[in-house]
Write a protein that holds these residues in place. Structure first.
Motif, PDB file in Angstrom:
ATOM      1  N   GLY A   2       0.932  -1.381   0.135  1.00  0.00           N
ATOM      2  CA  GLY A   2       0.024   0.018   0.058  1.00  0.00           C
ATOM      3  C   GLY A   2       0.953   1.274   0.010  1.00  0.00           C
ATOM      4  N   GLN A   3       1.993   1.284   0.800  1.00  0.00           N
ATOM      5  CA  GLN A   3       2.818   2.476   0.812  1.00  0.00           C
ATOM      6  C   GLN A   3       3.528   2.434  -0.468  1.00  0.00           C
ATOM      7  OE1 GLN A   3       5.592   2.028   4.282  1.00  0.00           O
ATOM      8  NE2 GLN A   3       4.018   1.560   5.629  1.00  0.00           N
ATOM      9  N   VAL A   4       3.843   1.397  -1.129  1.00  0.00           N
ATOM     10  CA  VAL A   4       4.476   1.621  -2.327  1.00  0.00           C
ATOM     11  C   VAL A   4       3.510   2.039  -3.561  1.00  0.00           C
ATOM     12  CG1 VAL A   4       5.511   0.284  -4.240  1.00  0.00           C
ATOM     13  CG2 VAL A   4       6.280  -0.091  -1.900  1.00  0.00           C
ATOM     14  N   LEU A   5       2.433   1.499  -3.576  1.00  0.00           N
ATOM     15  CA  LEU A   5       1.405   1.994  -4.408  1.00  0.00           C
ATOM     16  C   LEU A   5       1.065   3.367  -4.239  1.00  0.00           C
ATOM     17  CD1 LEU A   5      -0.450   1.211  -6.816  1.00  0.00           C
ATOM     18  CD2 LEU A   5      -2.228   0.770  -4.831  1.00  0.00           C
ATOM     19  N   LEU A   6       1.034   3.974  -3.094  1.00  0.00           N
ATOM     20  CA  LEU A   6       0.772   5.301  -2.963  1.00  0.00           C
ATOM     21  C   LEU A   6       1.819   6.196  -3.519  1.00  0.00           C
ATOM     22  CD1 LEU A   6      -0.582   7.636  -1.677  1.00  0.00           C
ATOM     23  CD2 LEU A   6       0.412   7.559   0.458  1.00  0.00           C
ATOM     24  N   ILE A   7       3.123   5.887  -3.233  1.00  0.00           N
ATOM     25  CA  ILE A   7       4.359   6.717  -3.713  1.00  0.00           C
ATOM     26  C   ILE A   7       4.613   6.506  -5.296  1.00  0.00           C
ATOM     27  CG2 ILE A   7       6.637   6.893  -3.291  1.00  0.00           C
ATOM     28  CD1 ILE A   7       6.710   6.338  -0.662  1.00  0.00           C
ATOM     29  N   SER A   8       4.324   5.448  -5.616  1.00  0.00           N
ATOM     30  CA  SER A   8       4.563   5.015  -7.172  1.00  0.00           C
ATOM     31  C   SER A   8       3.493   5.827  -8.225  1.00  0.00           C
ATOM     32  CB  SER A   8       4.549   3.439  -7.220  1.00  0.00           C
ATOM     33  OG  SER A   8       5.500   3.019  -6.716  1.00  0.00           O
ATOM     34  N   SER A   9       2.339   5.728  -7.251  1.00  0.00           N
ATOM     35  CA  SER A   9       1.252   6.571  -8.164  1.00  0.00           C
ATOM     36  C   SER A   9       1.480   7.951  -8.570  1.00  0.00           C
ATOM     37  CB  SER A   9      -0.045   6.240  -7.574  1.00  0.00           C
ATOM     38  OG  SER A   9      -0.544   5.042  -7.317  1.00  0.00           O
ATOM     39  N   LEU A  10       2.095   8.646  -7.503  1.00  0.00           N
ATOM     40  CA  LEU A  10       2.416  10.095  -7.618  1.00  0.00           C
ATOM     41  C   LEU A  10       3.631  10.207  -8.581  1.00  0.00           C
ATOM     42  CD1 LEU A  10       2.322  11.071  -3.664  1.00  0.00           C
ATOM     43  CD2 LEU A  10       0.620  11.584  -5.777  1.00  0.00           C
ATOM     44  N   ILE A  11       4.430   9.231  -8.523  1.00  0.00           N
ATOM     45  CA  ILE A  11       5.694   9.391  -9.457  1.00  0.00           C
ATOM     46  C   ILE A  11       5.128   9.010 -10.730  1.00  0.00           C
ATOM     47  CG2 ILE A  11       7.987   8.493 -10.088  1.00  0.00           C
ATOM     48  CD1 ILE A  11       8.300   8.011  -7.054  1.00  0.00           C
ATOM     49  N   ALA A  12       4.139   8.081 -11.175  1.00  0.00           N
ATOM     50  CA  ALA A  12       3.831   7.484 -12.239  1.00  0.00           C
ATOM     51  C   ALA A  12       3.081   8.673 -13.114  1.00  0.00           C
ATOM     52  CB  ALA A  12       2.919   6.217 -12.358  1.00  0.00           C
ATOM     53  N   LEU A  13       2.356   9.557 -12.264  1.00  0.00           N
ATOM     54  CA  LEU A  13       1.636  10.674 -12.889  1.00  0.00           C
ATOM     55  C   LEU A  13       2.728  11.695 -13.312  1.00  0.00           C
ATOM     56  CD1 LEU A  13      -1.385  11.503  -9.857  1.00  0.00           C
ATOM     57  CD2 LEU A  13      -1.342  10.896 -12.366  1.00  0.00           C
ATOM     58  N   CYS A  14       3.720  11.924 -12.442  1.00  0.00           N
ATOM     59  CA  CYS A  14       4.770  12.668 -13.077  1.00  0.00           C
ATOM     60  C   CYS A  14       5.261  12.306 -14.227  1.00  0.00           C
ATOM     61  CB  CYS A  14       6.033  12.881 -12.304  1.00  0.00           C
ATOM     62  SG  CYS A  14       5.609  13.923 -10.688  1.00  0.00           S
ATOM     63  N   LEU A  15       5.460  10.913 -14.457  1.00  0.00           N
ATOM     64  CA  LEU A  15       5.918  10.355 -15.909  1.00  0.00           C
ATOM     65  C   LEU A  15       5.241  10.494 -17.027  1.00  0.00           C
ATOM     66  CD1 LEU A  15       7.839   7.137 -14.723  1.00  0.00           C
ATOM     67  CD2 LEU A  15       8.777   9.295 -15.076  1.00  0.00           C
ATOM     68  N   TRP A  16       3.634  10.443 -16.569  1.00  0.00           N
ATOM     69  CA  TRP A  16       2.585  10.535 -17.536  1.00  0.00           C
ATOM     70  C   TRP A  16       2.430  11.904 -18.149  1.00  0.00           C
ATOM     71  CZ3 TRP A  16      -0.853   7.137 -19.630  1.00  0.00           C
ATOM     72  CH2 TRP A  16      -2.220   7.954 -20.375  1.00  0.00           C
ATOM     73  N   PHE A  17       2.704  12.871 -17.413  1.00  0.00           N
ATOM     74  CA  PHE A  17       2.864  14.219 -17.884  1.00  0.00           C
ATOM     75  C   PHE A  17       3.908  14.960 -18.475  1.00  0.00           C
ATOM     76  CE2 PHE A  17      -1.221  14.173 -15.035  1.00  0.00           C
ATOM     77  CZ  PHE A  17      -2.105  14.458 -15.971  1.00  0.00           C
ATOM     78  N   ILE A  18       4.970  14.089 -18.581  1.00  0.00           N
ATOM     79  CA  ILE A  18       6.262  14.590 -18.978  1.00  0.00           C
ATOM     80  C   ILE A  18       6.180  14.887 -20.472  1.00  0.00           C
ATOM     81  CG2 ILE A  18       8.396  13.704 -20.147  1.00  0.00           C
ATOM     82  CD1 ILE A  18       8.997  12.668 -17.249  1.00  0.00           C
ATOM     83  N   GLU A  19       5.317  14.170 -21.357  1.00  0.00           N
ATOM     84  CA  GLU A  19       5.250  14.560 -22.508  1.00  0.00           C
ATOM     85  C   GLU A  19       4.513  15.901 -22.876  1.00  0.00           C
ATOM     86  OE1 GLU A  19       6.078  13.471 -26.469  1.00  0.00           O
ATOM     87  OE2 GLU A  19       6.622  12.622 -24.669  1.00  0.00           O
ATOM     88  N   ASP A  20       3.576  16.077 -22.047  1.00  0.00           N
ATOM     89  CA  ASP A  20       2.708  17.355 -21.727  1.00  0.00           C
ATOM     90  C   ASP A  20       3.971  18.566 -21.815  1.00  0.00           C
ATOM     91  OD1 ASP A  20       0.279  16.075 -22.373  1.00  0.00           O
ATOM     92  OD2 ASP A  20      -0.055  15.995 -20.120  1.00  0.00           O
ATOM     93  N   LEU A  21       4.893  18.425 -20.931  1.00  0.00           N
ATOM     94  CA  LEU A  21       5.766  19.124 -20.457  1.00  0.00           C
ATOM     95  C   LEU A  21       6.569  19.461 -21.843  1.00  0.00           C
ATOM     96  CD1 LEU A  21       7.173  18.107 -16.917  1.00  0.00           C
ATOM     97  CD2 LEU A  21       5.553  20.263 -17.571  1.00  0.00           C
ATOM     98  N   LYS A  22       6.841  18.355 -22.335  1.00  0.00           N
ATOM     99  CA  LYS A  22       7.760  18.351 -23.768  1.00  0.00           C
ATOM    100  C   LYS A  22       6.951  19.113 -24.836  1.00  0.00           C
ATOM    101  CE  LYS A  22      10.070  15.142 -25.443  1.00  0.00           C
ATOM    102  NZ  LYS A  22      10.170  13.985 -26.278  1.00  0.00           N
ATOM    103  N   ALA A  23       5.904  19.030 -24.862  1.00  0.00           N
ATOM    104  CA  ALA A  23       4.900  19.582 -25.824  1.00  0.00           C
ATOM    105  C   ALA A  23       4.621  21.301 -25.722  1.00  0.00           C
ATOM    106  CB  ALA A  23       3.493  18.987 -26.035  1.00  0.00           C
ATOM    107  N   ALA A  24       4.730  21.535 -24.323  1.00  0.00           N
ATOM    108  CA  ALA A  24       4.479  22.775 -24.099  1.00  0.00           C
ATOM    109  C   ALA A  24       5.779  23.806 -24.076  1.00  0.00           C
ATOM    110  CB  ALA A  24       4.003  22.960 -22.603  1.00  0.00           C
TER     111      ALA A  24
END
Length: 268
Positions: A126-148
């Motif tokens: 559960g602890q890993v899932l919480l922290i991993s989800s936050l980091i995964a969200l950052c990775l998901w939006f990296i392409e948006d940062l590149k496009a911007a």
């Protein structure tokens, strides 16, 4: 055959810029976790000790998560599911593996440690899932940062045209009113490059080219089609020819088409 569209986050090639953004995200997570001491982990230790712990833990987590997220996204697309469904599946598998790694190599390195009970393992997962989800969200939006951060096209703006006169391929992207720059074939997909960003579509290259009308362009390679108005310069190196487009994109011309492309460029 129905066409399933998806964002290009996981399918983006791991170029130096994307890798740098991802590593910056990982490094930022390490610093934040070491300072905030989430869940009371190593709360009584020095900052240096916490940094070392989170650096190796987040580093291992990245090496586990990234390939599983990529694989999950790829399998989801092949099954006709949205990419985020593959991310969730990959995230769960990565969290299972990461939880076991933390149990034996976490704050206390003990490979001979007894296997955790179901309650302890669930708590760690559960602890890993919480922290991993936050980091995964950052990775998901990296392409948006590149496009911007990607510079907009310096080509002259297109005159106002009716939706019917726009390339049909743009309707498959999040930016139907953008300017079409190029098409790039990737396995069974086509990456649609626009002046706003790029978007991956599951379809054949020939079908994608057919949807570029009325934009004038040319197939310079079996994996590349470029719009005429988006060609900024052409660079010749020996027998190779590379086209530099207005979005800082580069496309290499097939050697068998170099002469034909040169004639085409002379008319631009």
């Amino acid at each position: 055959m129905p066409v399933h569209e998806t964002s290009n986050v996981m399918r983006a090639r791991l170029d130096s810029r994307r890798l740098a953004l991802e590593l910056m995200c990982v490094a930022g997570a390490v610093v934040v976790l070491a300072l905030l001491q989430p869940l009371g982990i190593l709360g009584e230790q020095t900052v240096g000790t916490r940094l070392f712990y989170w650096a190796r833990s987040v580093g291992v987590g990245y090496l586990l998560h990234r390939p599983l997220l990529w694989l999950g996204a790829r399998l989801a697309l092949r099954a006709g599911l949205p990419e985020w469904a593959g991310w969730i599946a990959g995230l769960i598998l990565a969290c299972v593996s990461m939880s076991l790694w933390l149990w034996y190599f976490g704050p206390r390195i003990d490979p001979g440690r007894a296997f955790p009970s179901e309650a302890l393992w669930a708590d760690t997962a559960g602890q890993v899932l919480l922290i991993s989800s936050l980091i995964a969200l950052c990775l998901w939006f990296i392409e948006d940062l590149k496009a911007a951060s990607r510079p907009r096209s310096s080509a002259a703006p297109s005159p106002a045209v009716s939706p019917a006169a726009r390339p049909a391929i743009l309707a498959r992207t999040p930016w139907p009113l953008s300017q079409l720059v190029a098409l790039e074939g990737e396995d069974h997909y086509v990456r649609v490059h626009t002046d706003y960003g790029s978007h991956l579509v599951l379809m054949r290259m020939a079908d994608a080219i057919a949807e570029t009308r009325p934009v004038e362009g040319m197939s310079i390679h079996r994996s590349w089609w470029v719009a005429k108005d988006m060609v900024r310069t052409a660079e010749a190196k020996g027998r190779n020819l590379t086209l530099h487009l207005h979005t800082d994109l580069c496309a290499t011309v097939a050697r068998s088409r170099v002469a034909l492309v040169r004639q085409w460029l002379d008319r631009i």
